[in-house]
Design a protein around this motif. Structure first.
Motif, PDB file in Angstrom:
ATOM      1  N   ALA A 151      32.197  32.165  43.400  1.00  0.00           N
ATOM      2  CA  ALA A 151      33.472  32.880  43.451  1.00  0.00           C
ATOM      3  C   ALA A 151      34.312  32.581  42.221  1.00  0.00           C
ATOM      4  O   ALA A 151      34.969  33.472  41.673  1.00  0.00           O
ATOM      5  N   LEU A 152      34.316  31.331  41.783  1.00  0.00           N
ATOM      6  CA  LEU A 152      35.064  30.956  40.582  1.00  0.00           C
ATOM      7  C   LEU A 152      34.536  31.706  39.365  1.00  0.00           C
ATOM      8  O   LEU A 152      35.306  32.263  38.571  1.00  0.00           O
ATOM      9  N   ALA A 153      33.210  31.730  39.202  1.00  0.00           N
ATOM     10  CA  ALA A 153      32.619  32.386  38.035  1.00  0.00           C
ATOM     11  C   ALA A 153      32.874  33.882  38.054  1.00  0.00           C
ATOM     12  O   ALA A 153      33.279  34.477  37.040  1.00  0.00           O
ATOM     13  N   ALA A 154      32.651  34.526  39.198  1.00  0.00           N
ATOM     14  CA  ALA A 154      32.866  35.974  39.288  1.00  0.00           C
ATOM     15  C   ALA A 154      34.344  36.309  39.111  1.00  0.00           C
ATOM     16  O   ALA A 154      34.688  37.309  38.457  1.00  0.00           O
ATOM     17  N   GLY A 155      35.209  35.492  39.667  1.00  0.00           N
ATOM     18  CA  GLY A 155      36.644  35.746  39.523  1.00  0.00           C
ATOM     19  C   GLY A 155      37.111  35.604  38.089  1.00  0.00           C
ATOM     20  O   GLY A 155      37.958  36.379  37.618  1.00  0.00           O
ATOM     21  N   THR A 156      36.560  34.617  37.390  1.00  0.00           N
ATOM     22  CA  THR A 156      36.906  34.430  35.980  1.00  0.00           C
ATOM     23  C   THR A 156      36.444  35.627  35.157  1.00  0.00           C
ATOM     24  O   THR A 156      37.190  36.156  34.324  1.00  0.00           O
ATOM     25  N   ALA A 157      35.214  36.067  35.379  1.00  0.00           N
ATOM     26  CA  ALA A 157      34.700  37.232  34.655  1.00  0.00           C
ATOM     27  C   ALA A 157      35.527  38.478  34.950  1.00  0.00           C
ATOM     28  O   ALA A 157      35.819  39.269  34.049  1.00  0.00           O
ATOM     29  N   ALA A 158      35.905  38.665  36.214  1.00  0.00           N
ATOM     30  CA  ALA A 158      36.708  39.831  36.573  1.00  0.00           C
ATOM     31  C   ALA A 158      38.063  39.794  35.865  1.00  0.00           C
ATOM     32  O   ALA A 158      38.568  40.826  35.403  1.00  0.00           O
ATOM     33  N   ARG A 159      38.642  38.620  35.766  1.00  0.00           N
ATOM     34  CA  ARG A 159      39.933  38.487  35.077  1.00  0.00           C
ATOM     35  C   ARG A 159      39.789  38.852  33.602  1.00  0.00           C
ATOM     36  O   ARG A 159      40.650  39.537  33.035  1.00  0.00           O
ATOM     37  N   TRP A 160      38.705  38.412  32.965  1.00  0.00           N
ATOM     38  CA  TRP A 160      38.491  38.752  31.554  1.00  0.00           C
ATOM     39  C   TRP A 160      38.312  40.255  31.366  1.00  0.00           C
ATOM     40  O   TRP A 160      38.753  40.829  30.363  1.00  0.00           O
ATOM     41  N   LEU A 161      37.657  40.897  32.323  1.00  0.00           N
ATOM     42  CA  LEU A 161      37.381  42.326  32.196  1.00  0.00           C
ATOM     43  C   LEU A 161      38.630  43.184  32.415  1.00  0.00           C
ATOM     44  O   LEU A 161      38.629  44.367  32.072  1.00  0.00           O
TER      45      LEU A 161
END
Length: 402
Positions: free
Chosen positions: A246-256
């Motif tokens: 969840a942390l990794a996917a959330g971080t990527a989503a924030r960057w996108l």
């Protein structure tokens, strides 16, 4: 800058075609048709003898550097990391465990262009050990500064683990400052050296317990101008995905949400493990959509169910979009390998990407080799194969190897 392997710098492709480590592996360093360099060819006796000569000429008053020269006698059976640490210990011994003498000598040697290549790894190990064990607080910061000066000559990522294990917060504060360095090698060190699962490196247990600790470093670097730095960030976030999806996917989503042109490729590479696992958030982030209910999958169909050891498993499959909307598919296959304990262990391999309109179909085919490899032991007996589409598995099919 990535390390030089035998004088070769391997440049990865663009658009997310990154290697797993963020630097060339020894296998990639081999010339076409050549052999993979061994530990003896990388941290070689000749390179360590040259290191001793460089130090004698650069810092003749500090030591005769004889322990370094003599350390080549014990390198024979040692692997790459063990060699680096052994020679690093010899450097400290020649300095009488005096960190300030070591640091002064290394700085003098850095004035020479021939302090470079694989001899750097042992030097970074000596600096890290000396700086973190001297008991003098200022040596810790001085050692990190020296590591940043050494990293453009090869890399300081492995030695940074010693600092992280000694004082995580203090080291990460320095790494965060490195993200603003004008030198891309130093910026890369901030990300690569703090990866939770850095290959060849010591573990840093606190990074596994607190995977969010390095997010501020990645936030600073994910839009870096250097492809090497972005590659490291992608691999770092992929490491985090194995600890906290969840942390990794959330971080990527924030960057996108506010991307640079390079961000989608970085995210695709960073999400690769979660995509293979069929993590819905990761699949959506990289543009795949279409669930099990949208698909009809036939296969895998095998041309032969008995595969000789060293032979090839050839299979086909057909995927049909039975929904009323387009789907975007990541098509993989899963080989369930027979292990020594008699159990099957799945391994996912990439197969294809497909865009299907409503009612459309796509055929896939692959020949999977069972030729001997150094990274896996094959056991004769019953194995199995599946297709995997957007993380959903279909059609367990048995075959025999051997």
């Amino acid at each position: 800058m990535r390390p030089h392997y035998g004088g070769v710098i391997v440049t990865a492709g663009i658009d997310g075609e990154y290697d797993k480590t963020g630097r060339p592996t020894p296998a990639e360093a081999a010339p076409p048709g050549g052999t993979v360099p061994t530990a003896d060819e990388l941290i070689s006796p000749d390179s360590i003898r040259r290191l001793a000569v460089v130090l004698r000429e650069a810092a003749p008053g500090a030591s005769r550097w004889q322990t370094v020269a003599d350390s080549v006698a014990v390198l024979g059976p040692l692997g790459l990391s063990e060699r680096a640490r052994t020679v690093g210990d010899a450097l400290l011994a020649d300095c009488g465990q005096d960190y300030e003498l070591l640091a002064r000598s290394v700085r003098q040697a850095l004035a020479r262009a021939d302090l470079a290549g694989w001899m750097i790894w042992p030097v970074t190990e000596a600096v890290a050990t000396g700086a973190t064990t001297s008991g003098v607080r200022r040596h810790f910061d001085d050692g990190l500064d020296l590591l940043a000066r050494l990293t453009p000559r090869l890399t300081g990522e492995f030695a940074l683990r010693t600092f992280l294990n000694a004082d995580l917060d203090r080291t990460l504060a320095t790494a965060l400052a490195w993200t603003e360095s004008p030198d891309p090698a130093v910026r890369r060190l901030a990300s690569e050296g703090s990866r939770p699962k850095l290959p060849w490196a010591r573990q840093v247990p606190e990074l596994n317990r607190n995977p969010g600790a390095t997010i501020p470093v990645l936030d600073m670097l994910h839009t870096d101008l250097s492809q090497d730095v972005r590659r490291s960030v992608a691999n770092h976030l992929n490491d985090l995905s194995r600890l906290d999806a969840a942390l990794a996917a959330g971080t990527a989503a924030r960057w996108l949400r506010n991307p640079e042109p390079t961000t989608p490729a970085l995210v695709r590479h960073a999400m690769r493990t979660l995509v293979k696992q069929g993590e819905p958030a990761a699949l959506e982030l990289v543009g795949f959509h279409g669930g099990r209910e949208d698909l009809e999958v036939v296969g895998p169909l095998l041309t032969e169910t008995d595969v000789p050891m060293g032979g090839d498993l050839v299979f086909t499959g057909r995927i049909t979009n039975v929904s009323d909307r387009p789907v975007s598919l990541a098509v993989d296959y899963v080989v369930h390998h027979l292990k020594a304990n008699g159990r099957l262990a799945p391994k996912v391999f990439k197969l294809a990407k497909r865009e299907l309109a409503p009612g459309a179909s796509a055929d896939v085919t692959r020949s999977h080799s069972f030729r001997p490899v150094t990274t896996r032991v094959y056991y004769p007996g019953a194995h199995a194969l599946q297709l995997q589409v957007n993380g959903h598995r279909f059609g367990m099919t048995d075959f025999r190897l051997g």
